[in-house]
Structures are given as C-alpha cells and as structure tokens.
Design a protein around this motif. Structure first.
Motif, mmCIF file in Angstrom:
data_model
loop_
_atom_site.group_PDB
_atom_site.id
_atom_site.type_symbol
_atom_site.label_atom_id
_atom_site.label_comp_id
_atom_site.label_asym_id
_atom_site.label_seq_id
_atom_site.Cartn_x
_atom_site.Cartn_y
_atom_site.Cartn_z
ATOM 1 N N UNK A 101 51.859 66.373 1.360
ATOM 2 C CA UNK A 101 51.528 65.614 2.555
ATOM 3 C C UNK A 101 50.012 65.506 2.645
ATOM 4 N N UNK A 102 49.480 64.284 2.413
ATOM 5 C CA UNK A 102 48.049 64.038 2.483
ATOM 6 C C UNK A 102 47.731 63.624 3.919
ATOM 7 N N UNK A 103 46.890 64.387 4.607
ATOM 8 C CA UNK A 103 46.602 64.128 6.010
ATOM 9 C C UNK A 103 45.140 63.740 6.183
ATOM 10 N N UNK A 107 41.650 55.240 6.999
ATOM 11 C CA UNK A 107 40.500 54.870 6.195
ATOM 12 C C UNK A 107 39.884 55.995 5.392
ATOM 13 N N UNK A 108 40.505 57.178 5.369
ATOM 14 C CA UNK A 108 39.942 58.296 4.609
ATOM 15 C C UNK A 108 40.334 58.271 3.135
ATOM 16 N N UNK A 109 41.216 57.373 2.733
ATOM 17 C CA UNK A 109 41.573 57.255 1.315
ATOM 18 C C UNK A 109 42.783 58.061 0.921
ATOM 19 N N UNK A 110 43.802 58.133 1.789
ATOM 20 C CA UNK A 110 44.982 58.938 1.492
ATOM 21 C C UNK A 110 45.755 58.390 0.287
ATOM 22 N N UNK A 111 45.922 57.074 0.228
ATOM 23 C CA UNK A 111 46.668 56.510 -0.908
ATOM 24 C C UNK A 111 45.905 56.706 -2.213
ATOM 25 N N UNK A 112 44.590 56.606 -2.174
ATOM 26 C CA UNK A 112 43.800 56.827 -3.390
ATOM 27 C C UNK A 112 44.031 58.244 -3.909
ATOM 28 N N UNK A 113 44.068 59.215 -3.021
ATOM 29 C CA UNK A 113 44.327 60.599 -3.430
ATOM 30 C C UNK A 113 45.751 60.739 -3.964
ATOM 31 N N UNK A 114 46.704 60.066 -3.336
ATOM 32 C CA UNK A 114 48.088 60.122 -3.816
ATOM 33 C C UNK A 114 48.202 59.566 -5.231
ATOM 34 N N UNK A 115 47.447 58.525 -5.536
ATOM 35 C CA UNK A 115 47.473 57.961 -6.894
ATOM 36 C C UNK A 115 46.866 58.938 -7.907
ATOM 37 N N UNK A 116 45.857 59.686 -7.492
ATOM 38 C CA UNK A 116 45.296 60.708 -8.376
ATOM 39 C C UNK A 116 46.340 61.791 -8.657
ATOM 40 N N UNK A 117 47.071 62.211 -7.633
ATOM 41 C CA UNK A 117 48.135 63.196 -7.830
ATOM 42 C C UNK A 117 49.183 62.684 -8.810
ATOM 43 N N UNK A 118 49.512 61.408 -8.717
ATOM 44 C CA UNK A 118 50.485 60.822 -9.636
ATOM 45 C C UNK A 118 49.980 60.899 -11.079
ATOM 46 N N UNK A 174 49.752 60.995 6.399
ATOM 47 C CA UNK A 174 49.850 61.114 7.845
ATOM 48 C C UNK A 174 48.459 61.258 8.447
ATOM 49 N N UNK A 175 48.314 60.806 9.696
ATOM 50 C CA UNK A 175 47.056 60.975 10.428
ATOM 51 C C UNK A 175 47.084 62.212 11.317
ATOM 52 N N UNK A 176 48.184 62.909 11.338
ATOM 53 C CA UNK A 176 48.302 64.084 12.192
ATOM 54 C C UNK A 176 47.870 65.339 11.448
ATOM 55 N N UNK A 177 47.269 66.261 12.184
ATOM 56 C CA UNK A 177 46.775 67.491 11.577
ATOM 57 C C UNK A 177 47.859 68.551 11.453
#
Length: 243
Positions: A101-103, A107-118, A174-177
């Motif tokens: 879960x990338x939180x 605009x912080x780049x969550x999908x970009x980080x998810x692609x790195x994990x992939x 998610x945007x929630x902490x």
C-alpha cells in the motif's frame, strides 16, 4: 541454434509440477535473456509451488530486480520522499508475499513508485492500473495490478483478492495515513515535496533532462534566480507540479 540474445531452456519431461514452474520462472529471471523458451511440462499456478521453491524464486527475483534500475534511477529514487535508503526497502517489498500500500498526498508519485516495485519484482507479466478490480479478468503471465485512490477497505480487499486469485502482485495507492482495518498490507509512505525542499534541485534537473531527451531538445539549464522561487514555493501539487 539460437540467436545470441536468446536462451533456450530445456525441461526434463519427468520434471513435473512445482519444479517445472520453478525452472521456467528462474529461466525468465535470467539476465540478458529477452526470449526464453520452455520445453516440457506446462507451468502450474505459482500458488502450487512449495515453500522451499518459492524462497529460491523470491531470491532469484530479488537479484534480477537489482539489475532492473540504472544508477541514475537509483539516485532519483533517493529524492522521492521514500526514506533514507529507498532502494533496499523497495527490493525488500518487491520480494514480499504481502501486497503493498503506497500512501501519499495527491501528486506525490504513487503510481511511479508502484511501477518501480513491479520492475524490481521481476514478474513476466505487465503492469496494469485498474479502475475496478472486482471486474478484472486476469489473462497471460502474472504481473502487477494497481489501483489508485484505494481509500476504502472494500477497494483494497478487491485489489488483494484479485491479485491473489490470479497469482499477480497487488499494489494499492491511498492518500490516507492510517491502515485500513482488517487488511494486512506492507505500507510504503511518501513524504510531500514541501517537507523536503533539499530534493527540489535534484528533481528539477532530473525531469528537465529526461523530458529534453524525450522531446529531442538540447540540454537545458536553470537560471540562478529560479531556484529561490522554487525553494519558496509551497508546492500544493507536490512532485507532479514540479515536473
């Protein structure tokens, strides 16, 4: 005879079941092997691979993932707000059996980080963003499914269950902490850009160089007076605004 860029992986006809799946998966993780042909038993779902084989497979994927990032990409990951040692943490998460879960704020780049994990996971299948995971029909080799704005427990459970049923990797944004109740996830928080102004210069250089190359433009430089304006800005749009 095979082309130099091709590895031919031969499987013993008596090597059946989970070990045939392991052999095929290890072949796919070989470096510099864009094409791998498997001769022998068809591959069963990864869920049928035993614990010892799965441990070896995760180790092979971890080694393959280390080669998935260039030195420049490793450097820019240190500017993404993922903590002091982001690459080892990302490699660890990519090898984990739990979904991630990338939180972070918009605009912080969550999908970009998810692609790195992939990429670090070394999965043979694609990366897919899902608007509605409950209606997703998996096909092809296992990859990663990702859902942005997965705020509710039901959405996250749908991502997790859809991925688990098909042998895919599940990543939610998610945007929630806080963690959703009743769901077990590996948490990866991203700090917003306003909390780390020291990263502005490095990210600015990275993106202007990357987009100049993409557009075929000569290399650009920043005027000195621009940096003071960038440092004073509060960045309500986070990294996306800077890019």
């Amino acid at each position: 005879a095979c082309a130099p860029t091709t590895r031919l992986l031969l499987g013993d006809p008596e090597l059946l079941g989970a070990r045939a799946a392991l052999l095929a998966a290890l072949g796919e993780s070989l470096a510099h092997a864009p094409t791998v042909r498997v001769v022998g038993d068809a591959r069963p779902p990864l869920a049928r691979v035993g614990a010892s084989e799965r441990a070896v497979l995760q180790l092979a994927r971890r080694h393959a993932g280390r080669d998935a990032l260039s030195l420049a990409e490793r450097r820019v990951l240190a500017l993404q707000g993922l903590g002091p040692a982001p690459v080892p943490r990302l490699v660890q998460l990519a090898a984990s059996a739990l979904p991630v879960l990338v939180s972070g704020e918009r605009g912080t780049g969550k999908e970009r980080v998810a692609r790195v994990l992939h990429r670090l996971a070394g999965l043979p299948g694609p990366f897919r963003g899902l608007p509605a995971p409950a209606r997703w029909a998996p096909a092809g080799p296992p990859g990663t499914i990702y859902q942005e704005s997965a705020h509710r427990r039901e959405e996250l459970r749908a991502v997790r269950d859809a991925a688990r049923a098909a042998g895919w990797r599940g990543v939610g944004g998610t945007r929630r902490a806080e963690d959703p109740p009743g769901i077990k996830w590996e948490r990866l928080p991203i700090r917003p850009l306003r909390e780390r102004p020291d990263a502005i210069r490095g990210l600015g250089h990275w993106w202007i160089d990357a987009h100049s190359r993409r557009l075929g433009l000569p290399r650009r430089s920043f005027d000195r007076g621009l940096w003071a304006l960038l440092q004073a800005h509060r960045w309500p749009g986070r990294q996306r605004e800077l890019e």
